[in-house]
Motif scaffolding. Structure first.
Motif, short mmCIF file in Angstrom:
data_model
loop_
_atom_site.label_atom_id
_atom_site.label_comp_id
_atom_site.label_asym_id
_atom_site.label_seq_id
_atom_site.Cartn_x
_atom_site.Cartn_y
_atom_site.Cartn_z
N LEU A 182 6.98 -17.34 14.08
CA LEU A 182 5.89 -16.44 13.78
C LEU A 182 6.29 -14.97 13.98
CD1 LEU A 182 2.77 -18.24 15.33
CD2 LEU A 182 3.45 -18.09 12.93
N ASP A 183 7.07 -14.70 15.04
CA ASP A 183 7.54 -13.33 15.25
C ASP A 183 8.38 -12.86 14.07
OD1 ASP A 183 6.26 -13.13 17.64
OD2 ASP A 183 8.01 -13.62 18.87
N THR A 184 9.25 -13.75 13.59
CA THR A 184 10.13 -13.38 12.48
C THR A 184 9.34 -13.16 11.20
OG1 THR A 184 11.88 -14.71 13.49
CG2 THR A 184 12.17 -14.06 11.20
N VAL A 185 8.41 -14.08 10.90
CA VAL A 185 7.60 -13.93 9.69
C VAL A 185 6.76 -12.66 9.75
CG1 VAL A 185 5.70 -14.95 8.38
CG2 VAL A 185 7.57 -16.39 9.18
N ASP A 186 6.14 -12.41 10.90
CA ASP A 186 5.32 -11.22 11.04
C ASP A 186 6.14 -9.95 10.83
OD1 ASP A 186 3.31 -12.95 11.59
OD2 ASP A 186 3.25 -12.58 13.74
N ALA A 187 7.35 -9.93 11.40
CA ALA A 187 8.20 -8.75 11.25
C ALA A 187 8.62 -8.56 9.80
CB ALA A 187 9.42 -8.87 12.15
N CYS A 188 8.94 -9.66 9.12
CA CYS A 188 9.34 -9.55 7.71
C CYS A 188 8.19 -9.02 6.85
CB CYS A 188 9.80 -10.92 7.18
SG CYS A 188 11.37 -11.48 7.86
N VAL A 189 6.98 -9.49 7.12
CA VAL A 189 5.82 -9.00 6.37
C VAL A 189 5.61 -7.51 6.65
CG1 VAL A 189 3.32 -9.17 6.11
CG2 VAL A 189 4.70 -11.24 6.25
N ALA A 190 5.77 -7.11 7.92
CA ALA A 190 5.60 -5.70 8.26
C ALA A 190 6.65 -4.83 7.57
CB ALA A 190 5.69 -5.52 9.78
N PHE A 191 7.91 -5.30 7.51
CA PHE A 191 8.94 -4.55 6.80
C PHE A 191 8.64 -4.46 5.31
CE2 PHE A 191 12.05 -5.34 10.40
CZ PHE A 191 12.25 -4.00 10.67
N LEU A 192 8.17 -5.57 4.72
CA LEU A 192 7.83 -5.57 3.30
C LEU A 192 6.70 -4.58 3.01
CD1 LEU A 192 7.92 -6.72 0.40
CD2 LEU A 192 6.35 -8.52 1.18
N ALA A 193 5.66 -4.63 3.84
CA ALA A 193 4.54 -3.70 3.64
C ALA A 193 4.98 -2.26 3.85
CB ALA A 193 3.41 -4.05 4.60
N ALA A 194 5.87 -2.02 4.83
CA ALA A 194 6.36 -0.66 5.06
C ALA A 194 7.15 -0.16 3.85
CB ALA A 194 7.24 -0.62 6.32
N TYR A 195 7.96 -1.03 3.26
CA TYR A 195 8.72 -0.64 2.07
C TYR A 195 7.79 -0.34 0.90
CZ TYR A 195 12.10 -0.88 -1.73
OH TYR A 195 12.86 -0.61 -2.84
N LEU A 196 6.74 -1.14 0.78
CA LEU A 196 5.76 -0.91 -0.29
C LEU A 196 5.04 0.42 -0.09
CD1 LEU A 196 4.09 -1.94 -2.73
CD2 LEU A 196 2.58 -3.04 -1.09
N VAL A 197 4.63 0.70 1.14
CA VAL A 197 3.94 1.96 1.42
C VAL A 197 4.90 3.13 1.23
CG1 VAL A 197 2.76 3.30 3.20
CG2 VAL A 197 2.33 0.86 2.99
N TYR A 198 6.18 2.92 1.51
CA TYR A 198 7.15 3.99 1.24
C TYR A 198 7.22 4.29 -0.26
CZ TYR A 198 11.59 6.37 0.63
OH TYR A 198 12.56 7.26 0.26
N GLY A 199 7.12 3.25 -1.09
CA GLY A 199 7.08 3.49 -2.53
C GLY A 199 5.87 4.32 -2.93
N ARG A 200 4.72 4.05 -2.30
CA ARG A 200 3.53 4.88 -2.53
C ARG A 200 3.78 6.33 -2.10
NH1 ARG A 200 -1.81 2.04 -2.00
NH2 ARG A 200 -2.41 3.77 -0.66
N PHE A 201 4.48 6.47 -0.97
CA PHE A 201 4.77 7.82 -0.48
C PHE A 201 5.69 8.58 -1.44
CE2 PHE A 201 7.86 10.49 1.79
CZ PHE A 201 7.01 11.47 2.26
N VAL A 202 6.67 7.89 -2.01
CA VAL A 202 7.58 8.54 -2.95
C VAL A 202 6.82 9.05 -4.17
CG1 VAL A 202 9.51 8.13 -4.53
CG2 VAL A 202 9.60 7.25 -2.19
N ARG A 203 5.80 8.30 -4.62
CA ARG A 203 5.04 8.71 -5.80
C ARG A 203 4.03 9.81 -5.48
NH1 ARG A 203 4.61 3.10 -6.20
NH2 ARG A 203 2.39 3.19 -5.72
#
Length: 444
Positions: free
Chosen positions: A24-45
């Protein structure tokens, strides 16, 4: 679930599984990294401060979940004890504060191009500073989690938290609660797919922190209700990320289709329409007494009318008001055929894009027929709302015609208008008689 934990402290979902805890710790961290990368894409735009703070907060949550919990001991040279609890707890608290600040920040506030560097440097600097401060404190760090007296029949053992530990979890809960309310309010105003799911996700995150203050199961091999709520937070975050990706690619697809439509409109305007206009101009060189001159001129006029209608349809984004499109189509034809035009258009009447196209074509056909065949001097176009129905009417003062004879003739104009009205779905009606003009009415 929180009420059960508060009112019945010995009742709760408890399951011992170190491997499931790690998963669960690993899955949660992977989801958080994915969401952070997605939000970074929003920030770039968009380059907004909200996206930058949200991305940094999610990165800190991911780092605290998968890295610091299991490597805090070796980092500090301690086999466990206080350091491996205080380090991830402090990083999670900072992440929650950044998420709350992101929710409270104005989304339209722009940042410089160099601000994106802080998405990487910010978490690194913060984690390094926390590690250094806790390492300096060393053995002076209080024991964050202790074991309380437990009756022999109760399993697993109940853990108690240091006051600072409970205070930190409570502060994180308050931050997530504030973020939940703020993100939900913004989602209502802006219709943002990601923020719409961040609201309930942060609500679960707040409740998870309350449970961790009551039962610090995050630092054991036992799964408690807090772990379920925390995973629920990340699952909702994952759904929000998926919706954001879907919305982004849908927007990209619509933009590509619109650009292709505009390219086709330019090709028609610069190619076909120009050639038809040249043919019509050259037709004036045919002797006036020749029957072919009138036929060629009328054929060019009809072809130009169809080509211009196609250009307007292709170049339209579907966001123009219906009244504006009808007014533009009727005005263009009235100027071409030197007909007086009167319009009475209710701007509150709306229609779907395909309905707008059909109604525009019906208007063009009706005005064109009134001018060319009916020899009308005046045309009135009305768009109104009557009860629960919307109505479009085109009335002229031309010489009229026999509706029965026209319906059985080989002309395609009336059939085309009737088919377009039926596809709205709606009804089509013509009121006309010889010498009194005609009225074309579409109701949908």
């Amino acid at each position: 679930m929180t009420a059960l934990i508060l009112w019945t402290p010995y009742l709760g979902f408890v399951y011992r599984s170190p491997s499931l805890h790690l998963m669960l710790d690993t899955v949660d961290a992977c989801v958080a990294f994915l969401a952070a990368y997605l939000v970074y894409g929003r920030f770039v735009r968009a380059r907004t401060l909200q996206d930058l703070l949200l991305a940094e907060g999610l990165v800190l949550l991911a780092v605290a979940g998968v890295g610091l919990t299991y490597f805090a001991g070796p980092l500090a040279g301690q086999p466990g004890g206080a350091f491996h609890v205080w380090l991830p707890l402090t990083v999670r608290l900072i992440g929650a504060v950044l998420i709350a600040l992101a929710a409270l920040s104005r989304s339209r506030r722009r940042t410089g191009r160099s601000a994106g560097v802080w998405l990487v440097l910010g978490p690194v600097v913060l984690v390094t500073a926390v590690v250094m401060v806790l390492a300096v404190l060393g053995s002076r760090l209080p024991t964050a989690v202790g074991q309380a007296y437990v009756p022999p029949a109760v399993q697993p053992p109940l853990l108690t938290g240091h006051p600072l530990f409970i205070l930190a979890q409570g502060a994180s809960a308050i931050c997530f609660g504030i973020a939940s309310i703020a993100f939900t309010a913004q989602a209502v105003r802006r219709g943002d797919a990601l923020l719409r799911w961040l609201g309930p996700a942060c609500a679960l995150g707040a409740c998870a922190r309350v449970h961790y203050a009551l039962f610090p199961s995050l630092y054991t091999d036992w799964l408690y209700t807090g772990d379920l709520l925390r995973t629920g937070f990340y699952l909702l975050l994952l759904v929000g990320a998926a919706r954001e990706l879907s919305q982004y690619w849908n927007a990209q697809t619509k933009a590509a289709v619109l650009e292709d439509r505009r390219r086709l409109a330019r090709e028609l305007h610069d190619g076909v329409i120009q050639e038809l206009a040249y043919i019509r101009l050259e037709s004036h060189g045919i002797p006036v007494e020749s029957p072919a001159r009138g036929r060629i001129t009328h054929a060019c006029d009809r072809a130009l009318d169809e080509a211009r209608a196609a250009v307007h349809a292709l170049d339209s984004s579907g966001t123009e008001p219906l009244g504006f499109r009808l007014h533009r189509a009727a005005t263009e034809l009235a100027e071409r055929y030197a007909v007086d035009l009167e319009v009475d258009l209710d701007d509150s009447v709306d229609a779907l894009p395909h309905q707008q196209h059909a109604l525009t074509r019906i208007t063009r056909e009706a005005v064109s027929n009134a001018a060319r065949h009916g020899k009308a001097a005046r045309v009135v176009v009305r768009l109104s709302r009557e009860g629960g129905c919307r109505r479009l009417s085109i009335q002229d003062d031309g010489r009229g015609f026999d509706v029965g004879t026209a319906s059985t003739s080989t002309g395609y104009g009336l059939t085309s208008m009737r088919d377009r009205a039926s596809a709205l779905p709606g009804s089509f009606r013509i009121d006309a008689s010889t010498g009194t003009g005609s009225v074309v009415t579409v109701t949908w």
